[in-house]
Design an enzyme around this catalytic site. Structure first.
Site, PDB file in Angstrom:
ATOM      1  N   GLU A 360       0.817  -1.220   0.000  1.00 40.83           N
ATOM      2  CA  GLU A 360       0.000   0.000   0.000  1.00 40.83           C
ATOM      3  C   GLU A 360       0.850   1.269   0.000  1.00 40.83           C
ATOM      4  O   GLU A 360       0.598   2.217   0.756  1.00 40.83           O
ATOM      5  CB  GLU A 360      -0.969  -0.031   1.189  1.00 40.83           C
ATOM      6  CG  GLU A 360      -1.913  -1.225   1.127  1.00 40.83           C
ATOM      7  CD  GLU A 360      -2.802  -1.408   2.334  1.00 40.83           C
ATOM      8  OE1 GLU A 360      -3.703  -2.249   2.271  1.00 40.83           O
ATOM      9  OE2 GLU A 360      -2.591  -0.716   3.358  1.00 40.83           O
ATOM     10  N   GLU A 465      -6.906  -9.544  -2.974  1.00 40.78           N
ATOM     11  CA  GLU A 465      -7.606  -9.568  -1.684  1.00 40.78           C
ATOM     12  C   GLU A 465      -9.092  -9.303  -1.910  1.00 40.78           C
ATOM     13  O   GLU A 465      -9.625  -8.287  -1.465  1.00 40.78           O
ATOM     14  CB  GLU A 465      -7.013  -8.525  -0.725  1.00 40.78           C
ATOM     15  CG  GLU A 465      -5.535  -8.700  -0.432  1.00 40.78           C
ATOM     16  CD  GLU A 465      -4.997  -7.673   0.556  1.00 40.78           C
ATOM     17  OE1 GLU A 465      -5.813  -7.024   1.265  1.00 40.78           O
ATOM     18  OE2 GLU A 465      -3.758  -7.509   0.638  1.00 40.78           O
TER      19      GLU A 465
END
Length: 589
Positions: A360, A465
Site C-alpha cells: 500500500e 484480496e
C-alpha cells in the site's frame, strides 16, 4: 490525409500504441488502446463517441453547455485538433467568487439515461497549469453525482481517462456528463465517449471472453504400433490441476485444525497468510524473531502443492508499524529494516511465488517520509537481489473498487510503478500489479476499464484480496467481481480475502465455524467447479483425431481401443499457447 492524422500516426508509432480506435458498438470487447502515456494530441473517441454528441468538438460546442459564470470556447492545436476549454470554472456554482468553495468544472452534456444499464466512459483531458486530479462525473436524473473515473491530468499534453458506471432502475431519465477538479484549474476536454450496454450484452461478453482467455482447443491423434491412425479410439480426459490460480487468505488457526485444513486445501491452489508473515507477526518484540507459525503454514501448503504469496516484507501504513519501530531514529530504523528484509526474504527465497514488497505504498508513505521518496524503489531492488524467482508486487487498495478515492487512480498507480521501474538498477526486476479488490457496491464498468488501463503496463496482474461487504446483494456482487476478473485476459490470478477466524472474518466469511459453506462459499464452489468444466471422454474420428476444447490446466489422457488390451496414458499442459497444437499418442499392443 489531414495533418492531425499524420501527427497521430507518428506519435502512436513512436510509442508503440495500437492504432485501433476502439470497438464496434455492438460488442463489449476489451479496449486495448487505453493509453498510459500523455500525448500531444488525443486519439479518436472510443465507440465513435457512443451516445455523446460532437465528442470531438469538430462542430464547436454544439450539444455542450456550461454552468453559469463560466466562459467556454473551442481552441485548435497546431496540428489542427479542436477541443473544448473552460475558464473561470472553479467558482461557477458557488456564487461567492471564492474559487475554493466549488470544484472547477468542464463543459457538460445532457444525456438520456436508461436504467439497468452499464456505461463505458472515456475522454482525453488536459489542464491549464501543473497537474490536477480530475474526476469524470455522471449526474443521474435523481440528482446523484456518480464518479465514473479519475485521472491526474497535466498541462502540456493529453491524458486518457477511462471509466464507467452502472445506471440502476431508478436512474432512468435525463442526466449529465461532465468533468471536475478540486484544483483551481481550467479543464480542457476532447474525444469524449459514453457507450451504454445492457446487462445481458455485458454478461454475454464476459462469458465469451472467459472462454477465449481460459480455454484452448487441442488436437489429439491416436496411432497404433504401425503408426497408422486409430479410428474409434476412446480418449478419457482427467484434469489434474486447473491452470488459473484461484486462492484465499489463511490464518494460523489452520494448524492443528483438520476440518479447516480439508476445507481450504480441497478448494484453493494459492494461499496468502493474512498476518503471520508480516513484520509484526514475526518480530513483535525487537530482536526476538519467531518464524515457527509461517514456517508451519508454508509446509502445510507445500504438502498440498499450493503456491504461497509472501505478504508482506514491509507495510507503508504508519498505523501498522510496531511500537518499537516507531520509536527509532533514522539510523536505527535503517538497521532494523535491513535486518528484517534480509531475514524474511532470505528465509523464504525460492519458496514463494510472489512478494508484496512495500504494501500500500501509494496511499501511505511511512518509509518514504523516513528514508526519502526513493524508499520503495530501493527496497524492491534489495528484495529482488535476494529472491530471484518471486514476482515483486505493488499491492494497493481502492484501485478497482473506489473511483472517488482522491488518493488513488490508475494514473497514480502507474506513476508509482514507473518510479520503481525507473530507479537505477531496477530494469530487470520481475514486478507485478496487485489489486486488493475490497468492494462495497462494485462498479463493474469501472473495474473493466481500470483493468484495461493497467494491463498496458504488460506486467503480471492479480486481484489479491477480494471481498464484498455483507448485504442483500453480497453473493450477486461477488459473482460479478469474480467473473469480471476471471474473464479479463490481463488478470493472471485471483485470491480471496476471506481468512477464517473462530471470532469472525475481516469482512467476508465463506464458511461458518463448522466449515459448512455460507452462501458466498457456495458461490465460490460453484465458480471453481464451473471453471474446471471439460469433456471427460471422446472418440477419435476416421483419421484417429479428436479436437478437445479444454480449460487451461494439467491433464492426464488415457487412450484405449477395442482391438488393444492395454490403455496408454499421456500427460499434457493446456495453456494459451496450446491453441491448435497437436498431441500424438501411440497405442501399443
Amino acid at each position: 490525409m489531414t495533418m492531425r492524422n499524420v501527427v497521430e500516426k507518428l506519435v502512436l508509432s513512436l510509442l508503440c500504441i495500437s492504432l485501433l480506435q476502439g470497438c464496434i458498438v455492438e460488442s463489449v470487447e476489451y479496449d486495448h488502446t487505453a493509453s498510459i502515456e500523455c500525448l500531444p494530441d488525443p486519439m479518436k473517441p472510443l465507440y465513435k463517441g457512443g451516445i455523446i454528441q460532437n465528442g470531438e468538438f469538430n462542430n464547436g460546442l454544439m450539444g455542450w453547455s456550461t454552468y453559469r459564470n463560466v466562459k467556454a470556447g473551442i481552441r485548435k492545436s497546431t496540428s489542427g485538433n479542436k477541443f473544448a476549454m473552460v475558464q473561470g470554472a472553479s467558482s461557477s456554482l458557488s456564487g461567492t467568487g471564492d474559487a475554493a468553495a466549488s470544484p472547477s468544472h468542464s463543459v457538460y452534456q445532457k444525456i438520456q439515461m436508461k436504467g439497468d444499464t452499464h456505461y463505458s466512459l472515456s475522454a482525453w483531458l488536459q489542464v491549464s497549469a501543473g497537474t490536477a486530479h480530475v474526476r469524470a462525473v455522471v449526474k443521474a436524473p435523481n440528482g446523484e453525482n456518480i464518479t465514473a473515473g479519475a485521472i491526474d491530468a497535466q498541462c502540456g499534453c493529453w491524458s486518457m481517462l477511462k471509466g464507467g458506471m452502472t445506471a440502476r432502475a431508478h436512474h432512468s431519465g435525463q442526466g449529465e456528463v461532465f468533468f471536475e477538479s478540486d484544483a483551481p484549474v481550467n479543464i480542457w476536454v476532447d474525444s469524449v465517449s459514453l457507450q451504454p450496454f445492457s446487462f445481458e450484452e455485458w454478461d454475454a461478453h464476459t462469458r465469451r471472453s472467459a472462454s477465449k482467455a481460459r480455454r484452448s482447443t487441442v488436437k489429439i491423434v491416436a496411432r497404433g504400433p504401425d503408426g497408422q491412425p486409430m479410428a474409434n479410439a476412446n480418449v478419457s480426459i482427467q484434469l489434474l490441476r486447473a491452470g488459473f490460480p484461484f486462492g484465499n487468505a489463511m490464518t494460523k488457526e489452520i494448524l492443528g485444525n483438520p476440518a479447516y485444513e480439508k476445507w481450504f486445501f480441497s478448494r484453493f491452489t494459492v494461499a496468502t497468510m493474512e498476518n503471520e508473515m508480516k513484520w509484526y507477526g514475526t518480530e513483535w518484540v525487537q530482536n526476538q524473531e519467531d518464524y515457527r507459525t509461517p514456517d508451519a503454514m508454508l509446509a502445510m501448503a507445500q504438502k498440498y502443492g499450493v503456491k504461497v504469496r509472501g505478504h508482506n516484507v514491509f507495510w507503508d501504513d504508519q498505523s501498522s508499524q510496531i511500537k518499537w519501530v516507531m520509536a527509532m531514529n533514522l539510523d536505527q530504523l535503517k538497521a532494523a529494516m535491513q535486518k528484517r528484509l534480509k531475514s524474511v526474504v532470505s528465509r523464504y527465497a525460492g519458496k514463494l511465488v510472489h512478494w508484496d514488497v512495500v504494501n500500500e505504498n501509494v496511499h501511505f508513505n511511512f518509509f518514504e517520509t523516513k528514508l526519502g521518496p526513493n524508499a520503495s524503489p530501493m527496497i524492491y531492488q534489495q528484495v529482488g537481489q535476494i529472491d530471484h524467482t518471486a514476482v515483486l508486487f505493488m499491492n494497493e487498495f481502492n484501485v478497482l473498487s473506489q473511483p472517488m478515492d482522491p488518493n488513488i487512480n490508475p494514473a497514480k498507480y502507474i506513476a508509482k510503478m514507473k518510479l520503481i521501474q525507473g530507479y537505477p538498477g531496477n530494469a530487470g526486476l520481475k514486478l507485478g500489479i496487485g489489486l486488493e479488490s475490497h468492494f462495497s457496491t462494485p462498479n463493474i464498468p469501472y473495474v473493466r476499464s481500470t483493468l484495461d488501463t493497467l494491463a498496458q503496463l504488460k506486467l503480471p496482474m492479480w486481484m489479491t484480496e477480494v471481498d464484498v461487504v455483507k448485504g442483500p446483494n453480497q453473493v450477486k456482487d461477488l459473482e460479478q467481481v469474480l467473473r469480471e476478473g476471471y474473464a479479463h485476459p490481463g488478470v493472471q490470478g485471483i485470491v480471496m480475502w476471506a481468512a477464517w477466524h473462530p471470532y469472525g472474518c475481516y469482512v467476508m466469511c465463506l464458511t461458518d465455524n463448522n466449515f459448512k459453506n455460507l452462501p458466498v462459499g457456495d458461490l465460490v464452489d460453484k465458480l471453481i467447479a464451473e471453471w474446471k468444466t471439460h469433456k471427460t471422454s471422446a472418440a477419435t474420428d476416421a483419421n484417429g483425431m479428436v479436437e478437445l476444447d479444454l480449460v487451461h490446466g494439467d491433464y492426464k489422457l488415457t487412450v484405449n481401443h477395442p482391438s488393444h488390451t492395454t490403455a496408454v496414458s499421456h500427460t499434457m499442459t493446456v495453456d494459451a499457447a496450446s491453441a491448435a497444437s497437436q498431441h500424438i499418442i501411440t497405442v501399443k499392443v
